[in-house]
Design a protein around this motif. Structure first.
Motif, PDB file in Angstrom:
ATOM      1  N   SER A   1       0.802  -1.224   0.000  1.00 14.19           N
ATOM      2  CA  SER A   1       0.000   0.000   0.000  1.00 14.19           C
ATOM      3  C   SER A   1       0.834   1.273   0.000  1.00 14.19           C
ATOM      4  N   PHE A   2       2.157   1.137   0.090  1.00 17.98           N
ATOM      5  CA  PHE A   2       3.024   2.312   0.287  1.00 17.98           C
ATOM      6  C   PHE A   2       4.076   2.332  -0.818  1.00 17.98           C
ATOM      7  N   ILE A   3       3.864   3.194  -1.818  1.00 18.18           N
ATOM      8  CA  ILE A   3       4.662   3.136  -3.041  1.00 18.18           C
ATOM      9  C   ILE A   3       5.290   4.489  -3.345  1.00 18.18           C
ATOM     10  N   ALA A   4       6.586   4.461  -3.592  1.00 17.93           N
ATOM     11  CA  ALA A   4       7.325   5.656  -4.019  1.00 17.93           C
ATOM     12  C   ALA A   4       7.389   5.644  -5.546  1.00 17.93           C
ATOM     13  N   THR A   5       6.695   6.572  -6.185  1.00 17.99           N
ATOM     14  CA  THR A   5       6.624   6.594  -7.646  1.00 17.99           C
ATOM     15  C   THR A   5       7.779   7.419  -8.223  1.00 17.99           C
ATOM     16  N   GLN A   6       7.832   7.459  -9.548  1.00 19.09           N
ATOM     17  CA  GLN A   6       8.792   8.297 -10.259  1.00 19.09           C
ATOM     18  C   GLN A   6       8.111   9.513 -10.883  1.00 19.09           C
ATOM     19  N   ASP A   7       6.919   9.841 -10.384  1.00 19.57           N
ATOM     20  CA  ASP A   7       6.202  11.022 -10.863  1.00 19.57           C
ATOM     21  C   ASP A   7       6.524  12.227  -9.984  1.00 19.57           C
ATOM     22  N   LEU A   8       6.523  13.393 -10.606  1.00 17.33           N
ATOM     23  CA  LEU A   8       6.713  14.655  -9.898  1.00 17.33           C
ATOM     24  C   LEU A   8       5.360  15.310  -9.662  1.00 17.33           C
ATOM     25  N   GLY A   9       5.226  15.953  -8.499  1.00 17.30           N
ATOM     26  CA  GLY A   9       3.975  16.640  -8.225  1.00 17.30           C
ATOM     27  C   GLY A   9       4.101  17.557  -7.037  1.00 17.30           C
ATOM     28  N   LYS A  10       2.969  18.132  -6.656  1.00 16.27           N
ATOM     29  CA  LYS A  10       2.941  18.973  -5.462  1.00 16.27           C
ATOM     30  C   LYS A  10       1.528  18.975  -4.894  1.00 16.27           C
ATOM     31  N   ILE A  11       1.445  19.201  -3.594  1.00 12.20           N
ATOM     32  CA  ILE A  11       0.161  19.291  -2.912  1.00 12.20           C
ATOM     33  C   ILE A  11      -0.384  20.700  -3.099  1.00 12.20           C
TER      34      ILE A  11
ATOM     35  N   GLY B   1      -3.502  22.435  -1.453  1.00  9.29           N
ATOM     36  CA  GLY B   1      -4.640  22.371  -0.548  1.00  9.29           C
ATOM     37  C   GLY B   1      -5.039  20.931  -0.294  1.00  9.29           C
ATOM     38  N   ASP B   2      -6.307  20.605  -0.568  1.00  6.93           N
ATOM     39  CA  ASP B   2      -6.766  19.228  -0.383  1.00  6.93           C
ATOM     40  C   ASP B   2      -6.653  18.428  -1.678  1.00  6.93           C
ATOM     41  N   LYS B   3      -5.926  18.982  -2.668  1.00 13.15           N
ATOM     42  CA  LYS B   3      -5.735  18.310  -3.956  1.00 13.15           C
ATOM     43  C   LYS B   3      -4.248  18.207  -4.233  1.00 13.15           C
ATOM     44  N   PHE B   4      -3.913  17.565  -5.359  1.00 11.32           N
ATOM     45  CA  PHE B   4      -2.516  17.512  -5.756  1.00 11.32           C
ATOM     46  C   PHE B   4      -2.415  17.660  -7.261  1.00 11.32           C
ATOM     47  N   GLN B   5      -1.244  18.066  -7.721  1.00  8.31           N
ATOM     48  CA  GLN B   5      -0.967  18.217  -9.136  1.00  8.31           C
ATOM     49  C   GLN B   5       0.119  17.236  -9.556  1.00  8.31           C
ATOM     50  N   VAL B   6       0.030  16.768 -10.785  1.00 12.49           N
ATOM     51  CA  VAL B   6       1.056  15.907 -11.364  1.00 12.49           C
ATOM     52  C   VAL B   6       1.786  16.731 -12.413  1.00 12.49           C
ATOM     53  N   LEU B   7       3.113  16.816 -12.281  1.00 10.99           N
ATOM     54  CA  LEU B   7       3.887  17.752 -13.089  1.00 10.99           C
ATOM     55  C   LEU B   7       4.815  17.092 -14.096  1.00 10.99           C
ATOM     56  N   GLY B   8       4.905  15.777 -14.077  1.00 12.97           N
ATOM     57  CA  GLY B   8       5.787  15.120 -15.042  1.00 12.97           C
ATOM     58  C   GLY B   8       6.486  13.935 -14.419  1.00 12.97           C
ATOM     59  N   ARG B   9       7.679  13.639 -14.915  1.00 15.70           N
ATOM     60  CA  ARG B   9       8.451  12.485 -14.476  1.00 15.70           C
ATOM     61  C   ARG B   9       9.824  12.932 -13.996  1.00 15.70           C
ATOM     62  N   ILE B  10      10.368  12.173 -13.054  1.00 15.48           N
ATOM     63  CA  ILE B  10      11.740  12.401 -12.640  1.00 15.48           C
ATOM     64  C   ILE B  10      12.670  12.039 -13.796  1.00 15.48           C
ATOM     65  N   ASP B  11      13.708  12.801 -14.014  1.00 11.55           N
ATOM     66  CA  ASP B  11      14.650  12.536 -15.103  1.00 11.55           C
ATOM     67  C   ASP B  11      15.181  11.112 -15.032  1.00 11.55           C
ATOM     68  N   HIS B  12      15.378  10.520 -16.212  1.00 10.20           N
ATOM     69  CA  HIS B  12      15.996   9.196 -16.382  1.00 10.20           C
ATOM     70  C   HIS B  12      15.100   8.046 -15.937  1.00 10.20           C
ATOM     71  N   SER B  13      13.829   8.324 -15.656  1.00 12.17           N
ATOM     72  CA  SER B  13      12.926   7.220 -15.335  1.00 12.17           C
ATOM     73  C   SER B  13      12.098   6.880 -16.559  1.00 12.17           C
ATOM     74  N   ASP B  14      11.587   5.646 -16.602  1.00 10.33           N
ATOM     75  CA  ASP B  14      10.799   5.199 -17.743  1.00 10.33           C
ATOM     76  C   ASP B  14       9.485   5.964 -17.802  1.00 10.33           C
ATOM     77  N   ILE B  15       9.036   6.308 -19.010  1.00  7.48           N
ATOM     78  CA  ILE B  15       7.711   6.872 -19.179  1.00  7.48           C
ATOM     79  C   ILE B  15       6.727   5.726 -19.301  1.00  7.48           C
ATOM     80  N   ARG B  16       5.745   5.653 -18.383  1.00 10.31           N
ATOM     81  CA  ARG B  16       4.803   4.543 -18.379  1.00 10.31           C
ATOM     82  C   ARG B  16       3.401   5.037 -18.727  1.00 10.31           C
ATOM     83  N   GLY B  17       2.534   4.063 -18.959  1.00 10.75           N
ATOM     84  CA  GLY B  17       1.234   4.354 -19.541  1.00 10.75           C
ATOM     85  C   GLY B  17       0.362   5.333 -18.798  1.00 10.75           C
TER      86      GLY B  17
END
Length: 326
Positions: free
Chosen positions: A292-302, A304-320
Protein backbone atom coordinates in the motif's frame (compact mmCIF):
# COMPACT_ATOMS: atom_id res chain seq x y z
CA UNK A 1 -8.46 -5.95 7.83
CA UNK A 2 -11.37 -3.55 8.37
CA UNK A 3 -13.34 -2.24 5.41
CA UNK A 4 -11.11 0.52 4.03
CA UNK A 5 -14.04 1.96 2.08
CA UNK A 6 -15.66 3.01 5.36
CA UNK A 7 -12.82 5.42 6.23
CA UNK A 8 -14.22 8.86 7.02
CA UNK A 9 -11.64 10.85 9.02
CA UNK A 10 -7.88 11.45 9.04
CA UNK A 11 -7.73 9.54 12.32
CA UNK A 12 -9.41 6.57 10.64
CA UNK A 13 -6.96 6.77 7.75
CA UNK A 14 -3.90 6.92 9.99
CA UNK A 15 -5.09 3.98 12.10
CA UNK A 16 -5.86 1.89 9.01
CA UNK A 17 -2.51 2.79 7.43
CA UNK A 18 -0.51 1.76 10.48
CA UNK A 19 -2.38 -1.54 10.75
CA UNK A 20 -1.85 -2.15 7.05
CA UNK A 21 1.85 -1.30 7.33
CA UNK A 22 2.44 -3.78 10.13
CA UNK A 23 0.38 -6.48 8.44
CA UNK A 24 2.27 -6.07 5.15
CA UNK A 25 5.59 -6.02 6.97
CA UNK A 26 4.68 -9.39 8.51
CA UNK A 27 3.32 -11.01 5.35
CA UNK A 28 5.04 -9.55 2.27
CA UNK A 29 8.59 -10.81 2.09
CA UNK A 30 10.00 -8.19 -0.30
CA UNK A 31 8.53 -5.35 1.73
CA UNK A 32 9.81 -6.80 5.02
CA UNK A 33 13.33 -7.11 3.60
CA UNK A 34 13.14 -3.52 2.36
CA UNK A 35 12.05 -2.22 5.76
CA UNK A 36 14.71 -4.27 7.56
CA UNK A 37 17.38 -3.00 5.19
CA UNK A 38 16.45 0.53 6.26
CA UNK A 39 16.82 -0.58 9.91
CA UNK A 40 13.31 0.60 10.76
CA UNK A 41 11.45 -0.93 13.70
CA UNK A 42 7.78 -1.25 12.64
CA UNK A 43 6.59 -0.80 16.22
CA UNK A 44 8.19 2.65 16.31
CA UNK A 45 6.33 3.89 13.22
CA UNK A 46 3.41 6.04 14.35
CA UNK A 47 2.92 8.63 11.60
CA UNK A 48 2.40 8.42 7.84
CA UNK A 49 5.69 10.10 6.99
CA UNK A 50 7.64 7.46 8.93
CA UNK A 51 6.21 4.56 6.94
CA UNK A 52 8.77 3.26 4.40
CA UNK A 53 7.58 3.59 0.79
CA UNK A 54 8.60 0.78 -1.54
CA UNK A 55 10.22 1.99 -4.79
CA UNK A 56 7.80 1.29 -7.61
CA UNK A 57 10.60 -0.34 -9.64
CA UNK A 58 10.40 -3.34 -7.29
CA UNK A 59 7.26 -4.47 -9.13
CA UNK A 60 9.44 -5.06 -12.21
CA UNK A 61 11.66 -7.69 -10.64
CA UNK A 62 9.74 -9.14 -7.69
CA UNK A 63 6.36 -10.63 -6.92
CA UNK A 64 4.87 -8.26 -4.36
CA UNK A 65 2.24 -10.50 -2.77
CA UNK A 66 1.04 -11.57 0.67
CA UNK A 67 2.51 -14.99 1.50
CA UNK A 68 -0.92 -16.19 2.68
CA UNK A 69 -2.60 -15.86 -0.72
CA UNK A 70 -2.01 -17.14 -4.23
CA UNK A 71 -3.31 -15.91 -7.56
CA UNK A 72 -2.84 -16.23 -11.30
CA UNK A 73 -4.37 -12.83 -12.04
CA UNK A 74 -1.99 -9.96 -12.61
CA UNK A 75 -1.91 -6.59 -14.32
CA UNK A 76 1.09 -5.63 -16.40
CA UNK A 77 2.37 -2.17 -17.20
CA UNK A 78 2.47 -0.90 -20.75
CA UNK A 79 5.77 -0.26 -22.50
CA UNK A 80 7.98 -1.50 -25.28
CA UNK A 81 8.90 -5.17 -25.63
CA UNK A 82 12.47 -4.33 -24.62
CA UNK A 83 11.38 -3.01 -21.24
CA UNK A 84 11.12 -5.05 -18.06
CA UNK A 85 7.45 -4.52 -17.30
CA UNK A 86 5.87 -4.25 -13.86
CA UNK A 87 3.45 -6.93 -12.70
CA UNK A 88 0.86 -6.39 -9.99
CA UNK A 89 -0.67 -9.63 -8.73
CA UNK A 90 -4.32 -9.37 -7.70
CA UNK A 91 -5.56 -11.75 -5.00
CA UNK A 92 -9.07 -10.27 -4.67
CA UNK A 93 -10.75 -8.79 -7.75
CA UNK A 94 -13.68 -7.58 -5.66
CA UNK A 95 -11.50 -5.04 -3.88
CA UNK A 96 -10.46 -3.55 -7.22
CA UNK A 97 -14.06 -3.50 -8.45
CA UNK A 98 -15.31 -1.74 -5.34
CA UNK A 99 -12.46 0.77 -5.51
CA UNK A 100 -13.29 1.52 -9.17
CA UNK A 101 -16.99 1.94 -8.48
CA UNK A 102 -16.71 4.04 -5.36
CA UNK A 103 -14.06 6.39 -6.77
CA UNK A 104 -16.01 6.94 -9.97
CA UNK A 105 -19.24 7.49 -8.07
CA UNK A 106 -17.58 9.95 -5.67
CA UNK A 107 -16.05 12.18 -8.35
CA UNK A 108 -18.07 11.63 -11.54
CA UNK A 109 -21.39 9.94 -10.78
CA UNK A 110 -23.07 6.55 -10.87
CA UNK A 111 -21.70 4.43 -13.74
CA UNK A 112 -25.23 3.24 -14.49
CA UNK A 113 -26.10 6.76 -15.69
CA UNK A 114 -23.48 6.91 -18.47
CA UNK A 115 -22.59 5.45 -21.85
CA UNK A 116 -18.88 4.50 -21.88
CA UNK A 117 -16.66 4.72 -24.94
CA UNK A 118 -12.97 3.84 -24.94
CA UNK A 119 -10.31 5.30 -27.26
CA UNK A 120 -7.45 3.27 -25.80
CA UNK A 121 -5.58 1.64 -28.70
CA UNK A 122 -2.23 1.10 -27.00
CA UNK A 123 -3.92 -0.65 -24.08
CA UNK A 124 -6.32 -2.76 -26.14
CA UNK A 125 -3.35 -4.05 -28.11
CA UNK A 126 -1.70 -5.44 -24.98
CA UNK A 127 -2.86 -8.01 -22.46
CA UNK A 128 -3.37 -7.66 -18.70
CA UNK A 129 -4.13 -3.94 -18.67
CA UNK A 130 -5.60 -2.64 -15.41
CA UNK A 131 -7.05 0.33 -17.33
CA UNK A 132 -8.97 -1.92 -19.74
CA UNK A 133 -10.17 -3.98 -16.77
CA UNK A 134 -11.45 -0.76 -15.17
CA UNK A 135 -13.27 0.48 -18.28
CA UNK A 136 -14.70 -3.02 -18.90
CA UNK A 137 -16.07 -3.03 -15.37
CA UNK A 138 -17.67 0.41 -15.78
CA UNK A 139 -19.23 -0.66 -19.09
CA UNK A 140 -20.73 -3.75 -17.44
CA UNK A 141 -22.15 -1.64 -14.62
CA UNK A 142 -23.55 0.80 -17.18
CA UNK A 143 -25.14 -1.91 -19.31
CA UNK A 144 -25.78 0.49 -22.20
CA UNK A 145 -25.87 -1.09 -25.69
CA UNK A 146 -23.83 1.80 -27.14
CA UNK A 147 -20.81 1.04 -24.91
CA UNK A 148 -17.70 0.08 -26.83
CA UNK A 149 -14.05 0.53 -27.75
CA UNK A 150 -12.39 2.16 -30.74
CA UNK A 151 -8.90 1.52 -32.05
CA UNK A 152 -8.13 3.76 -35.02
CA UNK A 153 -11.61 3.88 -36.59
CA UNK A 154 -12.03 7.60 -36.00
CA UNK A 155 -14.87 8.03 -38.48
CA UNK A 156 -17.02 5.52 -36.60
CA UNK A 157 -16.30 7.24 -33.30
CA UNK A 158 -17.15 10.64 -34.79
CA UNK A 159 -20.50 9.43 -36.09
CA UNK A 160 -21.40 7.73 -32.81
CA UNK A 161 -20.51 10.77 -30.71
CA UNK A 162 -22.72 12.97 -32.86
CA UNK A 163 -25.55 10.42 -32.66
CA UNK A 164 -25.25 10.42 -28.86
CA UNK A 165 -25.12 14.20 -28.50
CA UNK A 166 -28.18 14.32 -26.22
CA UNK A 167 -27.01 11.51 -23.93
CA UNK A 168 -24.56 11.37 -21.02
CA UNK A 169 -21.36 9.98 -22.53
CA UNK A 170 -17.97 9.26 -20.96
CA UNK A 171 -15.09 8.99 -23.44
CA UNK A 172 -12.00 7.44 -21.87
CA UNK A 173 -8.97 8.19 -24.00
CA UNK A 174 -5.19 7.95 -23.89
CA UNK A 175 -3.76 11.38 -24.68
CA UNK A 176 -2.14 10.65 -28.05
CA UNK A 177 -5.29 8.89 -29.30
CA UNK A 178 -7.53 11.81 -28.33
CA UNK A 179 -5.20 14.17 -30.22
CA UNK A 180 -5.15 11.82 -33.22
CA UNK A 181 -8.95 11.85 -33.22
CA UNK A 182 -9.06 15.65 -33.20
CA UNK A 183 -6.49 15.69 -36.03
CA UNK A 184 -8.85 13.44 -38.02
CA UNK A 185 -11.76 15.78 -37.37
CA UNK A 186 -9.75 18.83 -38.43
CA UNK A 187 -8.28 17.23 -41.55
CA UNK A 188 -11.74 16.11 -42.69
CA UNK A 189 -13.44 19.39 -41.75
CA UNK A 190 -15.56 17.51 -39.26
CA UNK A 191 -17.01 19.64 -36.48
CA UNK A 192 -18.06 18.03 -33.24
CA UNK A 193 -21.37 19.33 -31.98
CA UNK A 194 -22.04 17.96 -28.54
CA UNK A 195 -24.03 19.17 -25.63
CA UNK A 196 -22.34 19.48 -22.25
CA UNK A 197 -23.40 15.90 -21.64
CA UNK A 198 -20.05 14.69 -23.10
CA UNK A 199 -17.26 14.12 -20.59
CA UNK A 200 -13.76 13.24 -21.79
CA UNK A 201 -11.49 11.48 -19.28
CA UNK A 202 -7.89 11.43 -20.47
CA UNK A 203 -5.58 8.88 -18.95
CA UNK A 204 -2.25 10.44 -19.93
CA UNK A 205 0.56 9.11 -22.05
CA UNK A 206 2.00 10.06 -25.42
CA UNK A 207 3.93 6.80 -25.90
CA UNK A 208 6.37 8.58 -28.17
CA UNK A 209 3.51 9.06 -30.66
CA UNK A 210 3.15 12.81 -30.14
CA UNK A 211 5.37 15.63 -29.00
CA UNK A 212 5.33 15.82 -25.22
CA UNK A 213 3.53 18.84 -23.78
CA UNK A 214 2.43 20.10 -20.39
CA UNK A 215 -0.86 18.96 -18.92
CA UNK A 216 -2.20 22.51 -19.10
CA UNK A 217 -1.42 22.69 -22.83
CA UNK A 218 -3.12 19.36 -23.42
CA UNK A 219 -6.27 20.37 -21.53
CA UNK A 220 -6.64 23.56 -23.59
CA UNK A 221 -6.33 21.62 -26.86
CA UNK A 222 -8.88 19.03 -25.76
CA UNK A 223 -11.35 21.64 -24.46
CA UNK A 224 -11.22 23.54 -27.74
CA UNK A 225 -11.34 20.40 -29.88
CA UNK A 226 -14.22 18.67 -28.09
CA UNK A 227 -16.06 21.94 -27.39
CA UNK A 228 -16.55 21.09 -23.73
CA UNK A 229 -15.12 22.15 -20.39
CA UNK A 230 -15.60 18.63 -19.09
CA UNK A 231 -12.08 17.41 -19.84
CA UNK A 232 -11.27 15.32 -16.79
CA UNK A 233 -8.21 13.23 -15.97
CA UNK A 234 -7.67 9.95 -14.17
CA UNK A 235 -4.45 9.20 -12.28
CA UNK A 236 -3.52 5.66 -11.44
CA UNK A 237 -1.07 3.00 -12.54
CA UNK A 238 -0.59 -0.74 -12.80
CA UNK A 239 0.75 -0.94 -9.25
CA UNK A 240 -2.36 0.67 -7.72
CA UNK A 241 -5.94 -0.46 -7.23
CA UNK A 242 -7.30 3.05 -6.68
CA UNK A 243 -7.80 6.08 -8.90
CA UNK A 244 -7.58 9.80 -8.29
CA UNK A 245 -9.58 12.11 -10.53
CA UNK A 246 -9.09 15.66 -11.76
CA UNK A 247 -12.20 17.58 -12.77
CA UNK A 248 -10.07 20.16 -14.56
CA UNK A 249 -7.12 22.44 -13.90
CA UNK A 250 -4.75 19.48 -13.35
CA UNK A 251 -5.85 19.23 -9.71
CA UNK A 252 -6.51 15.70 -8.51
CA UNK A 253 -8.50 14.42 -5.55
CA UNK A 254 -8.03 11.08 -3.83
CA UNK A 255 -10.78 8.83 -2.51
CA UNK A 256 -10.89 8.44 1.26
CA UNK A 257 -8.66 5.34 1.28
CA UNK A 258 -5.84 6.92 -0.76
CA UNK A 259 -3.33 9.68 0.06
CA UNK A 260 -0.46 11.52 -1.61
CA UNK A 261 2.76 12.64 0.09
CA UNK A 262 5.46 14.64 -1.68
CA UNK A 263 9.01 13.50 -0.91
CA UNK A 264 12.22 15.39 -1.48
CA UNK A 265 13.79 14.23 -4.76
CA UNK A 266 17.29 14.08 -3.29
CA UNK A 267 16.34 12.79 0.18
CA UNK A 268 13.57 10.17 0.02
CA UNK A 269 13.08 10.23 3.79
CA UNK A 270 12.11 13.91 3.99
CA UNK A 271 8.92 15.52 2.74
CA UNK A 272 8.10 18.78 1.03
CA UNK A 273 5.68 21.40 2.30
CA UNK A 274 2.44 22.09 0.47
CA UNK A 275 3.03 23.93 -2.78
CA UNK A 276 6.60 22.71 -3.26
CA UNK A 277 7.47 20.26 -6.05
CA UNK A 278 8.85 16.83 -5.26
CA UNK A 279 8.33 13.13 -6.03
CA UNK A 280 4.97 11.51 -5.40
CA UNK A 281 4.54 8.86 -2.70
CA UNK A 282 1.18 7.09 -2.68
CA UNK A 283 -0.72 5.33 0.06
CA UNK A 284 -3.33 3.07 -1.51
CA UNK A 285 -5.08 1.00 1.13
CA UNK A 286 -6.89 -0.97 -1.58
CA UNK A 287 -3.55 -2.73 -2.20
CA UNK A 288 -4.41 -5.03 0.68
CA UNK A 289 -2.51 -8.06 -0.62
CA UNK A 290 0.44 -6.31 -2.29
CA UNK A 291 1.98 -3.08 -0.97
CA UNK A 292 0.00 0.00 0.00
CA UNK A 293 3.02 2.31 0.29
CA UNK A 294 4.66 3.14 -3.04
CA UNK A 295 7.32 5.66 -4.02
CA UNK A 296 6.62 6.59 -7.65
CA UNK A 297 8.79 8.30 -10.26
CA UNK A 298 6.20 11.02 -10.86
CA UNK A 299 6.71 14.65 -9.90
CA UNK A 300 3.98 16.64 -8.22
CA UNK A 301 2.94 18.97 -5.46
CA UNK A 302 0.16 19.29 -2.91
CA UNK A 303 -2.35 22.08 -3.58
CA UNK A 304 -4.64 22.37 -0.55
CA UNK A 305 -6.77 19.23 -0.38
CA UNK A 306 -5.74 18.31 -3.96
CA UNK A 307 -2.52 17.51 -5.76
CA UNK A 308 -0.97 18.22 -9.14
CA UNK A 309 1.06 15.91 -11.36
CA UNK A 310 3.89 17.75 -13.09
CA UNK A 311 5.79 15.12 -15.04
CA UNK A 312 8.45 12.49 -14.48
CA UNK A 313 11.74 12.40 -12.64
CA UNK A 314 14.65 12.54 -15.10
CA UNK A 315 16.00 9.20 -16.38
CA UNK A 316 12.93 7.22 -15.34
CA UNK A 317 10.80 5.20 -17.74
CA UNK A 318 7.71 6.87 -19.18
CA UNK A 319 4.80 4.54 -18.38
CA UNK A 320 1.23 4.35 -19.54
CA UNK A 321 -0.78 6.00 -16.81
CA UNK A 322 1.78 8.55 -15.74
CA UNK A 323 1.04 11.98 -17.02
CA UNK A 324 2.86 14.18 -19.42
CA UNK A 325 6.47 15.27 -19.18
CA UNK A 326 6.75 19.02 -18.87
Amino acid sequence: MENIFDIKTEHDFLAASLRTFRCQYDNIEVYRKFVDYLKINPEEVRTLDKIPFLPIEMFKNHQILDKNVSTDLFFQSSGTTKMNLSKHFIADENIYKESIYRSFEQFIGKPEDFIFLGLLPSYLEKQNSSLIYMVDFLMKKSGKPENGYFLYNHEDLFKLLNDLKDKKVILFGVSFALLDFLDFCNSNSQTLRFSNALTVIETGGMKGRKEEMTKDELLVILQEGFKTDKIYSEYSMTELLSQAYSLGQNEYQCPNWMRILIRNVEDPFSYEKDGKTGAINIIDLANVHSCSFIATQDLGKIAGDKFQVLGRIDHSDIRGCSLLVS
